[in-house]
Design a protein around this motif. Sequence first.
Motif, PDB file in Angstrom:
ATOM      1  N   GLN A 222       0.799  -1.223   0.000  1.00  0.00           N
ATOM      2  CA  GLN A 222       0.000   0.000   0.000  1.00  0.00           C
ATOM      3  C   GLN A 222       0.838   1.283   0.000  1.00  0.00           C
ATOM      4  N   GLU A 223       2.160   1.151   0.149  1.00  0.00           N
ATOM      5  CA  GLU A 223       3.025   2.337   0.151  1.00  0.00           C
ATOM      6  C   GLU A 223       3.099   2.937  -1.246  1.00  0.00           C
ATOM      7  N   GLU A 224       2.994   4.251  -1.319  1.00  0.00           N
ATOM      8  CA  GLU A 224       3.126   4.957  -2.596  1.00  0.00           C
ATOM      9  C   GLU A 224       4.275   5.951  -2.508  1.00  0.00           C
ATOM     10  N   ARG A 225       5.249   5.819  -3.397  1.00  0.00           N
ATOM     11  CA  ARG A 225       6.376   6.753  -3.471  1.00  0.00           C
ATOM     12  C   ARG A 225       7.087   6.529  -4.789  1.00  0.00           C
ATOM     13  N   GLY A 226       7.970   7.444  -5.098  1.00  0.00           N
ATOM     14  CA  GLY A 226       8.744   7.306  -6.320  1.00  0.00           C
ATOM     15  C   GLY A 226       9.686   6.121  -6.268  1.00  0.00           C
ATOM     16  N   LEU A 227       9.853   5.462  -7.394  1.00  0.00           N
ATOM     17  CA  LEU A 227      10.708   4.280  -7.485  1.00  0.00           C
ATOM     18  C   LEU A 227      12.013   4.586  -8.206  1.00  0.00           C
ATOM     19  N   ILE A 228      13.040   3.842  -7.844  1.00  0.00           N
ATOM     20  CA  ILE A 228      14.274   3.803  -8.627  1.00  0.00           C
ATOM     21  C   ILE A 228      14.258   2.481  -9.377  1.00  0.00           C
ATOM     22  N   ILE A 229      14.265   2.557 -10.705  1.00  0.00           N
ATOM     23  CA  ILE A 229      14.193   1.372 -11.549  1.00  0.00           C
ATOM     24  C   ILE A 229      15.480   1.263 -12.362  1.00  0.00           C
ATOM     25  N   VAL A 230      16.128   0.127 -12.290  1.00  0.00           N
ATOM     26  CA  VAL A 230      17.365  -0.116 -13.037  1.00  0.00           C
ATOM     27  C   VAL A 230      17.102  -1.211 -14.070  1.00  0.00           C
ATOM     28  N   ILE A 231      17.493  -0.925 -15.318  1.00  0.00           N
ATOM     29  CA  ILE A 231      17.381  -1.919 -16.388  1.00  0.00           C
ATOM     30  C   ILE A 231      18.788  -2.110 -16.944  1.00  0.00           C
ATOM     31  N   THR A 232      19.413  -3.227 -16.625  1.00  0.00           N
ATOM     32  CA  THR A 232      20.808  -3.454 -16.971  1.00  0.00           C
ATOM     33  C   THR A 232      20.961  -4.799 -17.667  1.00  0.00           C
TER      34      THR A 232
ATOM     35  N   GLY B 127      21.419   0.782 -18.916  1.00  0.00           N
ATOM     36  CA  GLY B 127      22.800   0.608 -19.356  1.00  0.00           C
ATOM     37  C   GLY B 127      23.436  -0.652 -18.799  1.00  0.00           C
ATOM     38  N   ARG B 128      24.466  -1.122 -19.478  1.00  0.00           N
ATOM     39  CA  ARG B 128      25.182  -2.320 -19.038  1.00  0.00           C
ATOM     40  C   ARG B 128      25.983  -2.040 -17.768  1.00  0.00           C
ATOM     41  N   GLY B 129      26.261  -3.116 -17.041  1.00  0.00           N
ATOM     42  CA  GLY B 129      27.204  -3.058 -15.930  1.00  0.00           C
ATOM     43  C   GLY B 129      26.856  -2.042 -14.864  1.00  0.00           C
ATOM     44  N   CYS B 130      25.609  -2.003 -14.453  1.00  0.00           N
ATOM     45  CA  CYS B 130      25.220  -1.033 -13.423  1.00  0.00           C
ATOM     46  C   CYS B 130      25.989  -1.292 -12.133  1.00  0.00           C
ATOM     47  N   HIS B 131      26.462  -0.240 -11.509  1.00  0.00           N
ATOM     48  CA  HIS B 131      27.243  -0.362 -10.279  1.00  0.00           C
ATOM     49  C   HIS B 131      26.398  -0.976  -9.177  1.00  0.00           C
ATOM     50  N   ARG B 132      27.017  -1.843  -8.379  1.00  0.00           N
ATOM     51  CA  ARG B 132      26.313  -2.556  -7.322  1.00  0.00           C
ATOM     52  C   ARG B 132      25.634  -1.605  -6.342  1.00  0.00           C
ATOM     53  N   ALA B 133      26.242  -0.476  -6.062  1.00  0.00           N
ATOM     54  CA  ALA B 133      25.664   0.469  -5.097  1.00  0.00           C
ATOM     55  C   ALA B 133      24.339   1.038  -5.607  1.00  0.00           C
ATOM     56  N   ILE B 134      24.259   1.257  -6.917  1.00  0.00           N
ATOM     57  CA  ILE B 134      23.005   1.753  -7.496  1.00  0.00           C
ATOM     58  C   ILE B 134      21.957   0.644  -7.484  1.00  0.00           C
ATOM     59  N   ILE B 135      22.381  -0.572  -7.794  1.00  0.00           N
ATOM     60  CA  ILE B 135      21.461  -1.711  -7.745  1.00  0.00           C
ATOM     61  C   ILE B 135      20.914  -1.900  -6.333  1.00  0.00           C
ATOM     62  N   ASP B 136      21.782  -1.770  -5.338  1.00  0.00           N
ATOM     63  CA  ASP B 136      21.351  -1.928  -3.947  1.00  0.00           C
ATOM     64  C   ASP B 136      20.344  -0.856  -3.546  1.00  0.00           C
ATOM     65  N   LEU B 137      20.511   0.339  -4.076  1.00  0.00           N
ATOM     66  CA  LEU B 137      19.611   1.441  -3.748  1.00  0.00           C
ATOM     67  C   LEU B 137      18.271   1.311  -4.462  1.00  0.00           C
ATOM     68  N   ALA B 138      18.268   0.674  -5.613  1.00  0.00           N
ATOM     69  CA  ALA B 138      17.071   0.613  -6.462  1.00  0.00           C
ATOM     70  C   ALA B 138      15.953  -0.198  -5.827  1.00  0.00           C
ATOM     71  N   ASP B 139      14.723   0.119  -6.260  1.00  0.00           N
ATOM     72  CA  ASP B 139      13.547  -0.636  -5.830  1.00  0.00           C
ATOM     73  C   ASP B 139      13.265  -1.804  -6.761  1.00  0.00           C
ATOM     74  N   THR B 140      13.478  -1.596  -8.055  1.00  0.00           N
ATOM     75  CA  THR B 140      13.217  -2.626  -9.059  1.00  0.00           C
ATOM     76  C   THR B 140      14.427  -2.718  -9.980  1.00  0.00           C
ATOM     77  N   VAL B 141      14.925  -3.926 -10.159  1.00  0.00           N
ATOM     78  CA  VAL B 141      16.089  -4.147 -11.023  1.00  0.00           C
ATOM     79  C   VAL B 141      15.774  -5.284 -11.990  1.00  0.00           C
ATOM     80  N   SER B 142      15.951  -5.017 -13.279  1.00  0.00           N
ATOM     81  CA  SER B 142      15.774  -6.049 -14.295  1.00  0.00           C
ATOM     82  C   SER B 142      17.071  -6.201 -15.071  1.00  0.00           C
ATOM     83  N   GLU B 143      17.436  -7.457 -15.345  1.00  0.00           N
ATOM     84  CA  GLU B 143      18.643  -7.737 -16.118  1.00  0.00           C
ATOM     85  C   GLU B 143      18.241  -8.343 -17.455  1.00  0.00           C
ATOM     86  N   VAL B 144      18.612  -7.683 -18.533  1.00  0.00           N
ATOM     87  CA  VAL B 144      18.286  -8.144 -19.877  1.00  0.00           C
ATOM     88  C   VAL B 144      19.473  -8.930 -20.424  1.00  0.00           C
ATOM     89  N   GLN B 145      19.253 -10.200 -20.718  1.00  0.00           N
ATOM     90  CA  GLN B 145      20.332 -11.050 -21.211  1.00  0.00           C
ATOM     91  C   GLN B 145      20.180 -11.323 -22.709  1.00  0.00           C
TER      92      GLN B 145
END
Length: 211
Positions: A40-50, A175-193
């Motif tokens: 039920q929480e509503e807030r802005g998301l950080i989404i990473v697509i790497t 972008g490729r090779g997203c830094h781990r710190a950004i991935i850790d901060l993100a709410d949603t992370v998708s990896e495209v292979q």
Amino acid sequence: MTDNNSANDSEKNLDQKNAQHKKRMQAVKEKVDQRIDSAQEERGLIIVITGNGKGKSTSGFGTVARAVGHGLKAAVIQYIKGTWACGERSLLENAGVGFEVMGTGFTWNTQDKTQDIAAAQQVWLKNKKLLQDESIDVVLMDELTYMVAYKYIELDEVLEALKNRPVNQHAIITGRGCHRAIIDLADTVSEVQSIKHAFDNGIKAQKGIDW
């Protein structure tokens, strides 16, 4: 009589299968409903697509298009981008989406690190302002991961800007090779292979499909 018995048995088996299917689907529905009720929480998301596959920017632009379709205000920053035509930009600018483009293209084209760093820093200043603008609902940072990997933009600056953005603003990073710190901060992370890519088989990039 034998045919009638067989028909009745088939009908009973079908009824049993339908009943079992309904029971399984009801259990699935209950679990989904529980997850929906608890989220039920509503807030802005950080989404990473790497990842190494095709479709990262496409996914990011698709989300921007969806947001605009719902009446949200969006902005796009393109870091690895030259002067060639961009179908997404042509479409989305007409829908009111603002673009900031680094404009130098790939680093192997410029072969000038000093120029690339200066261009990246100039666009990053505009990027930071967008991440402070409460009127912007969605900010797409296309290919930002490369700028961090090449150290053209400091990781700590990126993390700070993401953490301090307006509470309801969504940030999308591709972008490729997203830094781990950004991935850790993100709410949603998708990896495209990548499984296959036409370019690897000598097929040129196609207008409207690849760019």
